[in-house]
Design an enzyme around this catalytic site. Sequence first.
Site, PDB file in Angstrom:
ATOM      1  N   LYS A 121       0.391  -1.072   0.203  1.00 19.80           N
ATOM      2  CA  LYS A 121      -0.223   0.188   0.086  1.00 19.80           C
ATOM      3  C   LYS A 121       0.100   1.559  -0.185  1.00 19.80           C
ATOM      4  O   LYS A 121       0.291   2.451  -0.773  1.00 19.80           O
ATOM      5  CB  LYS A 121      -0.702  -0.172   1.128  1.00 19.80           C
ATOM      6  CG  LYS A 121      -1.867   1.211   1.442  1.00 19.80           C
ATOM      7  CD  LYS A 121      -1.223   2.373   2.277  1.00 19.80           C
ATOM      8  CE  LYS A 121      -1.850   3.371   2.110  1.00 19.80           C
ATOM      9  NZ  LYS A 121      -1.296   4.267   3.665  1.00 19.80           N
ATOM     10  N   ASP A 139      -6.562  -0.238   0.778  1.00 19.93           N
ATOM     11  CA  ASP A 139      -6.292   0.370   1.693  1.00 19.93           C
ATOM     12  C   ASP A 139      -7.359  -0.167   2.644  1.00 19.93           C
ATOM     13  O   ASP A 139      -7.961  -0.526   1.813  1.00 19.93           O
ATOM     14  CB  ASP A 139      -5.852   2.003   2.125  1.00 19.93           C
ATOM     15  CG  ASP A 139      -6.785   3.253   1.346  1.00 19.93           C
ATOM     16  OD1 ASP A 139      -8.070   1.878   0.708  1.00 19.93           O
ATOM     17  OD2 ASP A 139      -7.074   4.211   2.405  1.00 19.93           O
TER      18      ASP A 139
END
Length: 218
Positions: A121, A139
């Site tokens: 991420k 996320d």
Amino acid sequence: MLNAKQTQTAIAIMGEIFPNAKTSLVADSPFHFLLAVILSAQTTDKAVNRLTPALFARYPQPIDLAQADEAEVRSLIKTIGLYRNKSKYLIACAQGLVTKFNGQVPQTRSELLQLAGVGQKTADVVLAECFQIPAIAVDTHVSRVAKRLAIVPKNANVLQIEHTLMKKLPQSSWIAAHHRMIFWGRYQCMARQPKCSTCPLLEICSAGKGLIKKGAAK
DNA sequence: ATCCCGAGGG
DNA sequence: CCCTCTGGAT
């Protein structure tokens, strides 16, 4: 599941509601942006932005942070969650930048992933924001929104979510779609009490009607 | 699968 | 009080 066309339509509607969706983290360089993204794990961007000015002023360059005293870093970030782990990551990350990448933030995912505290991420966010390289960082918001809309199966993991989104969206829209889904998750499709009853996506949403019926949505 | 973890919102 | 926040390492 929503097909590609339906997914693109949903993302377009998000864009109408949030035309200015973009990163909320404040930083003056790729190095500092990378630190902000590491700090943002399981923490609101607002909480990160509150402490980063002092942190960045104290450690302007990777070499400064690479030599930092851990206790001092910890004291500077103590107001956010997971601060003990994060203080170690920040220093180790800066050391990695100095020893492996000549003090420069690398511009490929495989290189970014070599840095401490940097996972998929964080790497994706840095690639997209600092270098305009197409990526879809997954996320908590992207994951929740994609699952509720049935863009991906409910049991999909982060990697599967990223790949499915990349398949269903044109590459030119990846970065914008990421920001729109973040804003959607933050302000419309929140984890608790999402605003389903006034949601423009309610008709195509797999979760909305059920959440309303359970009293879990507004 | 588990741990880390303060601050803000409901 | 409880839940959540732009996760990553072990």
